[in-house]
Design a protein around this motif. Structure first.
Motif, PDB file in Angstrom:
ATOM      1  N   HIS A   4      30.227  34.848  48.298  1.00  0.00           N
ATOM      2  CA  HIS A   4      31.648  35.190  48.287  1.00  0.00           C
ATOM      3  C   HIS A   4      32.230  35.075  46.877  1.00  0.00           C
ATOM      4  N   TRP A   5      31.433  35.411  45.884  1.00  0.00           N
ATOM      5  CA  TRP A   5      31.883  35.359  44.489  1.00  0.00           C
ATOM      6  C   TRP A   5      33.088  36.260  44.267  1.00  0.00           C
ATOM      7  N   TRP A   6      33.146  37.326  45.034  1.00  0.00           N
ATOM      8  CA  TRP A   6      34.215  38.307  44.867  1.00  0.00           C
ATOM      9  C   TRP A   6      35.586  37.729  45.224  1.00  0.00           C
ATOM     10  N   ALA A   9      36.818  36.417  42.049  1.00  0.00           N
ATOM     11  CA  ALA A   9      37.132  37.565  41.194  1.00  0.00           C
ATOM     12  C   ALA A   9      38.437  38.228  41.630  1.00  0.00           C
ATOM     13  N   LEU A  10      38.659  38.332  42.931  1.00  0.00           N
ATOM     14  CA  LEU A  10      39.886  38.940  43.443  1.00  0.00           C
ATOM     15  C   LEU A  10      41.100  38.083  43.089  1.00  0.00           C
ATOM     16  N   ILE A 162      37.769  35.402  36.788  1.00  0.00           N
ATOM     17  CA  ILE A 162      36.868  36.552  36.876  1.00  0.00           C
ATOM     18  C   ILE A 162      35.543  36.225  36.193  1.00  0.00           C
ATOM     19  N   ALA A 165      33.610  33.971  38.410  1.00  0.00           N
ATOM     20  CA  ALA A 165      33.103  34.692  39.581  1.00  0.00           C
ATOM     21  C   ALA A 165      31.821  35.451  39.247  1.00  0.00           C
ATOM     22  N   PHE A 166      31.792  36.097  38.094  1.00  0.00           N
ATOM     23  CA  PHE A 166      30.593  36.852  37.738  1.00  0.00           C
ATOM     24  C   PHE A 166      29.420  35.929  37.402  1.00  0.00           C
ATOM     25  N   ARG A 169      28.124  34.995  40.783  1.00  0.00           N
ATOM     26  CA  ARG A 169      27.362  36.128  41.347  1.00  0.00           C
ATOM     27  C   ARG A 169      25.983  36.223  40.716  1.00  0.00           C
TER      28      ARG A 169
END
Length: 188
Positions: A4-6, A9-10, A162, A165-166, A169
């Motif tokens: 759920h890395w996104w 990022a969201l 962000i 998050a990357f 990921r």
């Protein structure tokens, strides 16, 4: 968390978007700022609660859930009572920034053994705490200065989220490829 890395990022993308909107329209009224902040805090809180519910780490999930609930409550309060004074808004934003920042630092410490680059999340929290304390110290800095500070904070915090998050990921991809390679060797 790597699945759920996104979510992180969201949250970062919404923070950057909020900061850009604050910079593009610096002459907005306090009422409009209340609505923008309320919408941002509400969306950020909902995303944080979603991340806590779907996450895999019990320790960091509770802090993320508390942070998300605080954002939802503050966002709803700002949207329901937009006529609050500028000073009250400033104090609400300052308190929210400090509480959210402390919880992000605690979550980063709790996750340090589970992910790499947790320092990005801790830095985001530290910036949030610093921002809140500065707002408490200089409440009469003026509406335009406040808007620029909020915009800068949001863009910086969003960019760090962000980036984190990357990194999460990438760690998940590495872990997945390592797990896949291990199972391929077992078959051979």
């Amino acid at each position: 968390m790597t699945r759920h890395w996104w979510v992180l990022a969201l949250r970062g993308a919404f923070a950057v978007l909020f900061g850009i909107v604050a910079w593009v329209w610096p002459g907005i009224t306090v009422w409009a700022l209340v609505l923008l902040f309320g919408a941002y805090a509400l969306v950020d809180g909902v995303i944080a609660v979603y991340g806590a519910v779907t996450g895999s780490t019990a320790g960091s999930r509770s802090w993320l859930a508390i942070s998300g609930i605080a954002g939802i409550v503050l966002g709803l309060a700002a949207l329901i009572w937009p006529g609050i004074t500028g000073l009250a808004l400033l104090m609400l934003i300052a308190a929210w920034a400090v509480v959210t920042g402390v919880m992000e630092i605690v979550a980063a410490i709790a996750m340090r053994k589970e992910i790499e680059g947790e320092w990005l999340y801790a830095v985001t929290g530290a910036i949030s705490v610093l921002f809140g304390l500065l707002l408490f110290l200089w409440p009469a800095s003026g509406a335009l200065a406040l808007i620029w500070m909020i915009g800068f904070f949001s863009i910086l915090a969003g960019a760090l989220m962000i980036g984190a998050a990357f990194r999460v990921r990438k760690m998940g991809e590495r872990a997945g490829s390592t797990a896949g390679a291990g199972s391929a060797r077992t078959v051979l």
